[in-house]
Design an enzyme around this catalytic site. Structure first.
Site, PDB file in Angstrom:
ATOM      1  N   SER A   1      -4.537   4.020   3.514  1.00 40.52           N
ATOM      2  CA  SER A   1      -3.488   3.305   4.246  1.00 40.52           C
ATOM      3  C   SER A   1      -3.907   3.070   5.695  1.00 40.52           C
ATOM      4  O   SER A   1      -4.748   3.789   6.245  1.00 40.52           O
ATOM      5  CB  SER A   1      -2.191   4.131   4.230  1.00 40.52           C
ATOM      6  OG  SER A   1      -1.204   3.584   5.080  1.00 40.52           O
TER       7      SER A   1
ATOM      8  N   TYR B   1       2.401  12.221   5.291  1.00 42.60           N
ATOM      9  CA  TYR B   1       1.831  11.106   4.543  1.00 42.60           C
ATOM     10  C   TYR B   1       0.551  10.600   5.205  1.00 42.60           C
ATOM     11  O   TYR B   1      -0.488  10.429   4.542  1.00 42.60           O
ATOM     12  CB  TYR B   1       2.860   9.983   4.451  1.00 42.60           C
ATOM     13  CG  TYR B   1       2.364   8.717   3.806  1.00 42.60           C
ATOM     14  CD1 TYR B   1       2.327   8.586   2.417  1.00 42.60           C
ATOM     15  CD2 TYR B   1       1.939   7.633   4.576  1.00 42.60           C
ATOM     16  CE1 TYR B   1       1.877   7.415   1.817  1.00 42.60           C
ATOM     17  CE2 TYR B   1       1.486   6.460   3.983  1.00 42.60           C
ATOM     18  CZ  TYR B   1       1.451   6.358   2.610  1.00 42.60           C
ATOM     19  OH  TYR B   1       1.013   5.201   2.031  1.00 42.60           O
TER      20      TYR B   1
END
Length: 302
Positions: A194, A207
């Protein structure tokens, strides 16, 4: 003067408005969230992705493939000629059935394997069942992820941190380890990381940390198995419109502006990620190993 279906207009598409700039309403779904209930609907490539046979005969296992990016990748792989094993949580059955139907409409085989990737035993069983159903395994996409926004580290529970790390990176170790025992030379692994690995949002500490770990895992594993003829790479999405965002993945007040801060001025659609996974799985990328391909609307990365 040309009509709407001319080749020129299909080739020369402005990326700013190729897909609409969405302003999602504030909404909430229980985790893990469903594409079927997402407003507005995400484009997973059902109508927009066109295959050219680049993965003909491949046998792929894709985790988190019921919705969002994983669903778009599964549909693209099928359009490119691959058979697909779909891994997803039992709560996501409705979305998984939709993706299965799309794959079968392409004339490819789809196999459904619901289960929880935080369960060590399920990870091993998943790979074994996928190999049996597909008749082998030569492509793995580690895509499943957990993302829950928490504004203050004081409110970040030990349980959430553990579940996020187990889902996002520990399961990736387990599934890759099991899959590699079956994968011949020419096989590929593509991991989903990401933009958060490079630009961590303050409300996504756990995350974002797992995504940085995935980058490192990808580069290390790529070097380890290169001599076996197996390539490992990653794709790093930017803000992509998926059920992850509305099932507590983003603060609710932030949803209407989701993705608008990118240089393109809009959030990405899942189908815009699919070509990156196809490229990294196809023989065309035979000299690409340990790479992280950023698909993020122009957000600068190292």
């Amino acid at each position: 003067m040309t009509d709407e279906n001319t080749p020129d207009q299909l080739i020369f598409q402005n990326p700013v408005d190729r897909f609409p700039s969405i302003t999602p309403p504030k909404q909430d779904q229980p985790e893990p969230g469903l594409d079927a209930e997402l407003k507005p609907k995400a484009d997973r490539g059902e109508q927009s992705y066109r295959g050219t046979g680049r993965l003909e005969g491949r046998r792929a296992l894709i985790t988190g493939s019921d919705s969002g990016i994983g669903a778009a990748v599964a549909i693209a792989f099928a359009r490119e000629g691959a058979d697909v094993a779909l891994s997803y949580l039992p709560e996501e059955e409705e979305d998984a059935q939709h993706v299965k139907a799309v794959i079968e409409e392409c004339g490819r085989r789809a196999f459904l394997f619901p289960g929880d990737l935080t369960d060590r035993d399920f990870c091993a069983e998943l790979v074994g069942k996928a190999v049996q159903a597909l008749g082998g395994l030569d492509a793995l996409v580690n895509n499943a992820g957990k993302q829950i926004a928490v504004e203050d580290i004081a409110d970040l529970s030990d349980e959430q941190v553990t579940e996020t790390f187990t889902t996002n990176i520990v399961a990736m170790f387990r599934i890759s380890q099991a899959a590699l025992t079956h994968m011949p030379a020419g096989s590929t692994i593509v991991n989903t990381t990401s933009i958060q690995a490079y630009e961590p949002s303050p409300h996504l500490l756990d995350y974002a940390s797992t995504k940085a770990a995935i980058n490192n895992f990808t580069k290390g594993l790529a070097q380890q198995v290169a001599g076996r003829g197996i390539r490992v790479n990653a794709v790093a999405p930017g803000p992509i419109w998926t059920p992850l965002q509305v099932s507590d993945g983003q603060p609710k007040d932030a949803l209407p502006e989701f993705g608008k801060s990118t240089p393109l001025g809009r959030a990405g659609q899942p189908t815009e990620l699919a070509p990156a996974y196809v490229f990294l799985t196809s023989p065309e990328s035979s000299y690409v190993l340990g790479e992280t391909l950023n698909v993020n609307g122009g957000m600068p990365t190292p």
